[in-house]
Design an enzyme around this catalytic site. Sequence first.
Site, mmCIF file in Angstrom:
data_model
loop_
_atom_site.group_PDB
_atom_site.id
_atom_site.type_symbol
_atom_site.label_atom_id
_atom_site.label_comp_id
_atom_site.label_asym_id
_atom_site.label_seq_id
_atom_site.Cartn_x
_atom_site.Cartn_y
_atom_site.Cartn_z
ATOM 1 N N TRP A 131 0.870 -1.181 0.000
ATOM 2 C CA TRP A 131 0.000 0.000 0.000
ATOM 3 C C TRP A 131 0.909 1.234 0.000
ATOM 4 C CZ3 TRP A 131 -2.166 2.679 4.807
ATOM 5 C CH2 TRP A 131 -3.235 3.513 4.486
ATOM 6 N N ASP A 211 -0.506 -6.006 9.525
ATOM 7 C CA ASP A 211 -1.566 -5.085 9.114
ATOM 8 C C ASP A 211 -2.806 -5.919 8.781
ATOM 9 O OD1 ASP A 211 -3.178 -3.138 8.109
ATOM 10 O OD2 ASP A 211 -1.726 -2.314 6.698
ATOM 11 N N LYS A 246 -13.513 -1.268 6.660
ATOM 12 C CA LYS A 246 -14.133 -2.064 5.603
ATOM 13 C C LYS A 246 -15.156 -3.039 6.183
ATOM 14 C CE LYS A 246 -10.410 -0.300 3.894
ATOM 15 N NZ LYS A 246 -9.911 0.466 2.821
#
Length: 398
Positions: A131, A211, A246
Amino acid sequence: MSHFQHIARVPGDPILGLMDAYRADRNPAKLDLGVGVYKDAHGLTPIPQAVKLAELTLQQSEATKSYIGGHGDALFGRLLSQLVLGADNPLLEDRAAATQTPGGTGALRLSAEFIAHCLPGRGIWLSDPTWPIHESIFAAAGLRVGHYPYVGADNQLNVEAMLAALSHVPKGDVVLLHACCHNPTGFDLTADDWMRVLAVVKARELLPLIDFAYQGFGDGLEQDAFAVRLFAAELPELLITSSCSKNFGLYRERTGALIVCAETPVKLQDVRSQLAFLARNLWSTPPAHGAAVVANILADSELHTLWMDELDSMRQRIVSLRAGLVEALQAHGLAERFAHINQQRGMFSYTGLSAQQVQRLRDEFSVYMVGSGRANMAGLDANRLDQLANAIARVCLD
Ligand code: LMR
C-alpha cells in the site's frame, strides 16, 4: 515577504486523488475501481444494517461527549481484540491489549512513532509492492524503510524470493506483513507459507507488525485471522493494526486499533504507557462514535450475527464479481491471462495491466484504477462486467 513563497506543490494522493478525478468525470458510464471501498449493486457504499441499528441505540443511550481517554473505549478495545485474537485467547488476560486509533492508518502511524521512539535504529521491511501509504507513513516517522519481494513483474506471488530476502534482514528489525487480502495485489500466503515466514521471523528475531485491515473480506472472519493468531501463539511480542473501516463499513468514522502482545503483563503496561504518550502528541484522544458502534454490535448477540451475515454477503459478492469478470473476459480470449483474478482475495486485484493501459482505461473509457494496475473489485457492478471486459480487451488487444 511571503512565508509560503517557496512551498512547492506535491502530487495528489495516488489513491484518494482518484476520487476527485472520478467525481469530475462527466461520462455517465464512468466506473470507479480506485479507492478501496465496497459498493453494492446500486453503486453505493452501504451502511450495514447492524451499524444503523447500533447507531439508533447509541442515539438514545449516549449520555456524554466527554473524552474517552488515551487508549480509547475500553469495551471496544476488549471486544475488537477478541475478534482479532480469538475470544478465548489466553493472551487477552494480561498480555495483549488494544489502543484505539483513528482507523487502521492511525494504528500504522502510531506503530511507526512507537518504533522510532522506543526501538531506535530498527528498520522496517515492507512487501514490494505494498500500500503506497505504508511507504510514506514509516518514512515520515524517520524509519529506515526496506523492501522484500512479494509479487514480481510476472504478477505472481514469489514466496521463495520473499523468504530469501527476509532471511537477510538485520536481526531485530520490524517486518510488516499483510494478514490477508494483500493490498494492492490480492495475493495471500497459504498456511504453509505463513509457517515458513514464522520460522524466518524467529531465526532473525524480527518483530512482526501485522496489518489486518480486511478481516472478513478474504475467506471469513476466523480464517483471515490465521496468521495473526499463529504469530501471537508462537512469538512473545507482536504488533497488530486492525481496521473497522471495511468490515464494519465505518470508513469515515476512523475506527481502528493497535493491538500489542507483550511477553509479560508488566511489559505490556510499559508499552501501553508509551503508546498513550505518543498518541497524545498525535491526536490526543481518538474519535468516539465508530468505536461505540463496533462495541455495541460485538456486545449484542443479535447485532453480532446480523453484522457477520452482512459481512459474509459482501465477501461472497466480491468473489462472484471476480468470477464474473473472468467469464466476461473469456469472450475476448483473455480468461487465461486474467485467471489470477479468481485466485486473489479481498477487495483488490493486481490486474497486471501496465500504467499506460490504466491511463488508456481512464482516458478512453472513464474506468478509474490505481496506476499500479490495482483494481478495486468491490467497486464493480454485476451489470457492468461486460463493459469493463470490453474496455480491458481494447487496451490489451488494440
Ligand atoms: C485503499 O487502499 O484504497 C484503502 O486502504 C483506502 C485508503 O485509505 O487508501
